[in-house]
Design a protein around this motif. Structure first.
Motif, mmCIF file in Angstrom:
data_model
loop_
_atom_site.group_PDB
_atom_site.id
_atom_site.type_symbol
_atom_site.label_atom_id
_atom_site.label_comp_id
_atom_site.label_asym_id
_atom_site.label_seq_id
_atom_site.Cartn_x
_atom_site.Cartn_y
_atom_site.Cartn_z
ATOM 1 N N PRO A 178 1.953 -29.089 -11.680
ATOM 2 C CA PRO A 178 2.285 -27.867 -12.423
ATOM 3 C C PRO A 178 1.083 -27.036 -12.830
ATOM 4 N N VAL A 179 -0.055 -27.682 -13.088
ATOM 5 C CA VAL A 179 -1.247 -26.913 -13.472
ATOM 6 C C VAL A 179 -1.713 -26.048 -12.303
ATOM 7 N N ALA A 180 -1.736 -26.619 -11.104
ATOM 8 C CA ALA A 180 -2.144 -25.861 -9.917
ATOM 9 C C ALA A 180 -1.189 -24.699 -9.669
ATOM 10 N N ALA A 181 0.117 -24.972 -9.772
ATOM 11 C CA ALA A 181 1.105 -23.914 -9.537
ATOM 12 C C ALA A 181 1.001 -22.817 -10.592
ATOM 13 N N ALA A 182 0.787 -23.218 -11.854
ATOM 14 C CA ALA A 182 0.672 -22.229 -12.928
ATOM 15 C C ALA A 182 -0.574 -21.365 -12.755
ATOM 16 N N THR A 183 -1.675 -21.977 -12.319
ATOM 17 C CA THR A 183 -2.900 -21.214 -12.091
ATOM 18 C C THR A 183 -2.719 -20.226 -10.950
ATOM 19 N N LEU A 184 -2.007 -20.652 -9.916
ATOM 20 C CA LEU A 184 -1.747 -19.769 -8.781
ATOM 21 C C LEU A 184 -1.023 -18.496 -9.210
ATOM 22 N N ALA A 185 -0.185 -18.596 -10.231
ATOM 23 C CA ALA A 185 0.595 -17.442 -10.678
ATOM 24 C C ALA A 185 -0.280 -16.316 -11.203
ATOM 25 N N ARG A 186 -1.550 -16.612 -11.487
ATOM 26 C CA ARG A 186 -2.470 -15.587 -11.991
ATOM 27 C C ARG A 186 -3.086 -14.762 -10.865
ATOM 28 N N PHE A 187 -2.904 -15.196 -9.619
ATOM 29 C CA PHE A 187 -3.580 -14.555 -8.491
ATOM 30 C C PHE A 187 -2.593 -13.904 -7.535
ATOM 31 N N THR A 188 -3.095 -12.914 -6.803
ATOM 32 C CA THR A 188 -2.384 -12.344 -5.662
ATOM 33 C C THR A 188 -3.371 -12.285 -4.504
ATOM 34 N N VAL A 189 -2.966 -12.775 -3.335
ATOM 35 C CA VAL A 189 -3.863 -12.788 -2.179
ATOM 36 C C VAL A 189 -3.259 -11.961 -1.048
ATOM 37 N N ASP A 190 -4.140 -11.489 -0.169
ATOM 38 C CA ASP A 190 -3.664 -10.726 0.989
ATOM 39 C C ASP A 190 -2.966 -11.637 1.994
ATOM 40 N N ILE A 191 -3.545 -12.816 2.241
ATOM 41 C CA ILE A 191 -2.983 -13.733 3.235
ATOM 42 C C ILE A 191 -3.010 -15.157 2.690
ATOM 43 N N ALA A 192 -1.906 -15.867 2.827
ATOM 44 C CA ALA A 192 -1.871 -17.301 2.549
ATOM 45 C C ALA A 192 -1.755 -18.036 3.876
ATOM 46 N N PHE A 193 -2.755 -18.866 4.175
ATOM 47 C CA PHE A 193 -2.703 -19.706 5.375
ATOM 48 C C PHE A 193 -2.087 -21.045 4.970
ATOM 49 N N ILE A 194 -0.955 -21.355 5.564
ATOM 50 C CA ILE A 194 -0.183 -22.538 5.181
ATOM 51 C C ILE A 194 -0.100 -23.490 6.380
ATOM 52 N N THR A 195 -0.616 -24.698 6.210
ATOM 53 C CA THR A 195 -0.496 -25.704 7.267
ATOM 54 C C THR A 195 0.749 -26.544 7.005
ATOM 55 N N VAL A 196 1.477 -26.859 8.052
ATOM 56 C CA VAL A 196 2.746 -27.563 7.903
ATOM 57 C C VAL A 196 2.850 -28.706 8.898
ATOM 58 N N SER A 197 3.789 -29.607 8.621
ATOM 59 C CA SER A 197 4.044 -30.746 9.506
ATOM 60 C C SER A 197 5.339 -30.598 10.278
ATOM 61 N N GLY A 198 6.122 -29.594 9.932
ATOM 62 C CA GLY A 198 7.391 -29.387 10.616
ATOM 63 C C GLY A 198 7.751 -27.918 10.710
ATOM 64 N N VAL A 199 8.241 -27.515 11.891
ATOM 65 C CA VAL A 199 8.747 -26.158 12.102
ATOM 66 C C VAL A 199 10.007 -26.261 12.949
ATOM 67 N N THR A 200 11.123 -25.785 12.407
ATOM 68 C CA THR A 200 12.379 -25.737 13.156
ATOM 69 C C THR A 200 13.044 -24.393 12.901
ATOM 70 N N SER A 201 14.225 -24.206 13.449
ATOM 71 C CA SER A 201 14.962 -22.964 13.195
ATOM 72 C C SER A 201 15.327 -22.835 11.721
ATOM 73 N N HIS A 202 15.335 -23.971 10.998
ATOM 74 C CA HIS A 202 15.679 -23.945 9.574
ATOM 75 C C HIS A 202 14.503 -23.508 8.705
ATOM 76 N N GLY A 203 13.266 -23.679 9.209
ATOM 77 C CA GLY A 203 12.117 -23.289 8.405
ATOM 78 C C GLY A 203 10.938 -24.223 8.592
ATOM 79 N N ILE A 204 10.054 -24.229 7.591
ATOM 80 C CA ILE A 204 8.820 -25.021 7.654
ATOM 81 C C ILE A 204 8.874 -26.120 6.598
ATOM 82 N N SER A 205 8.182 -27.239 6.872
ATOM 83 C CA SER A 205 8.283 -28.389 5.980
ATOM 84 C C SER A 205 6.995 -29.199 5.991
ATOM 85 N N VAL A 206 6.849 -30.026 4.945
ATOM 86 C CA VAL A 206 5.667 -30.885 4.783
ATOM 87 C C VAL A 206 6.124 -32.258 4.297
ATOM 88 N N PRO A 207 5.257 -33.289 4.381
ATOM 89 C CA PRO A 207 5.675 -34.645 3.987
ATOM 90 C C PRO A 207 5.797 -34.849 2.479
#
Length: 298
Positions: free
Chosen positions: A195-224
């Motif tokens: 929650p601390v990391a998520a709350a801190t993130l709420a203070r920022f706005t970025v142009d691009i978020a690079f997100i690495t994932v472990s799963g990609v299907t027609s339903h969306g993206i996922s991680v372990p």
């Protein structure tokens, strides 16, 4: 043959019989009132949309329900306005609400020249081509993110990250300004989560978020892991553009925790554009960037 043109003034109406003059005068009056009402509605819509943009710009990624309450308008009206603003590239809809959609500047030459070798070299080339000079980006704890951090030395990109490894690389290379989020240390990936990391993130706005994932299907993206997934979700919500990095084994796989649908993703960078992935991206209007050969990508 009698002209069908619309009478423009009293002189036109005077030459007609009384009943016809009255009828046409009523038509002219109603048309004028309709034009006046239409103009007023357009002006009100434009003013309302300006208020929406101002609220989003000032508050960041605002949930639709909260934004409707703040502006005192109904959610259906707000959703229609957001659709108009998104079509004109003023705002971009997200899973949480909306963010300001800024134009993507040209790629930074200082980044593009720093193309290194290694297994993620092609990923890095594609990702750096998406980054503009002096933009702000989020990098998570994935291996592709670490490789991208190595290519940012000397650039004027500002980086927000929850990965200790990414922060160390940027510090060693004296790269542009970077911020390391606080939070609970997750040994896997040496990432700061919770929650601390998520709350801190709420203070920022970025142009691009690079997100690495472990799963990609027609339903969306996922991680372990859920803890890491929540931080990725928060980062996506604070980004004007979401770029997913997916290696071949992730395509067609559902990992444990789903973090978003493909409709919340702007770009996917992969090492081989498998036919299913090409089809999913086309269906959800996701731009696909491939490092290898495969089906034609649009």
């Amino acid at each position: 043959m009698t002209s069908l043109r619309r009478p423009q003034d009293a002189a036109d109406i005077h030459h007609l019989d009384q009943g016809r003059r009255t009828q046409i005068a009523d038509i002219v009056r109603r048309q004028s009132q309709g034009e006046s009402t239409g103009s007023a509605r357009r002006a009100a819509a434009e003013e309302r949309r300006e208020r929406i943009v101002s609220a989003v710009r000032g508050r960041g990624n605002v949930p639709v329900s909260d934004l409707a309450d703040v502006l005192g308008i109904s959610e259906p009206t707000l959703l229609r306005d957001l659709s108009v603003l998104e079509r004109t590239n003023v705002l971009r809809r997200t899973s949480a609400g909306a963010v300001v959609a800024g134009p993507c500047p040209a790629p930074s030459s200082s980044i593009g020249r720093k193309r290194r070798g290694g297994p993620y070299a092609d990923f890095v080339c594609l990702c750096t081509d998406l980054i503009g000079e002096e933009q702000t980006i989020f990098l998570d704890s994935g291996r592709a993110s670490h490789a991208l951090a190595e290519a940012l030395g000397g650039s004027r990109v500002s980086v927000l990250t929850n990965a200790l490894g990414v922060a160390e690389v940027l510090a060693e290379r004296q790269a542009a300004h970077h911020v390391l989020l606080g939070g609970e240390l997750c040994p896997t990936g040496r990432a700061l989560v919770g929650p601390v990391a998520a709350a801190t993130l709420a203070r920022f706005t970025v142009d691009i978020a690079f997100i690495t994932v472990s799963g990609v299907t027609s339903h969306g993206i996922s991680v372990p892991a859920t803890a890491d997934g929540h931080v990725k979700q928060a980062a996506m919500g604070r980004a004007r553009r979401v770029v997913v990095a997916a290696e071949a084994p992730a395509i067609g796989r559902d990992a444990f925790f789903g973090i978003a649908g493909l409709e919340d993703v702007d770009d996917i960078v992969c090492d081989l554009p498998q036919p299913d992935l090409v089809r999913w991206c086309r269906a959800h209007d996701v731009r696909l960037h491939s490092t290898g050969r495969g089906p034609e990508v649009s």
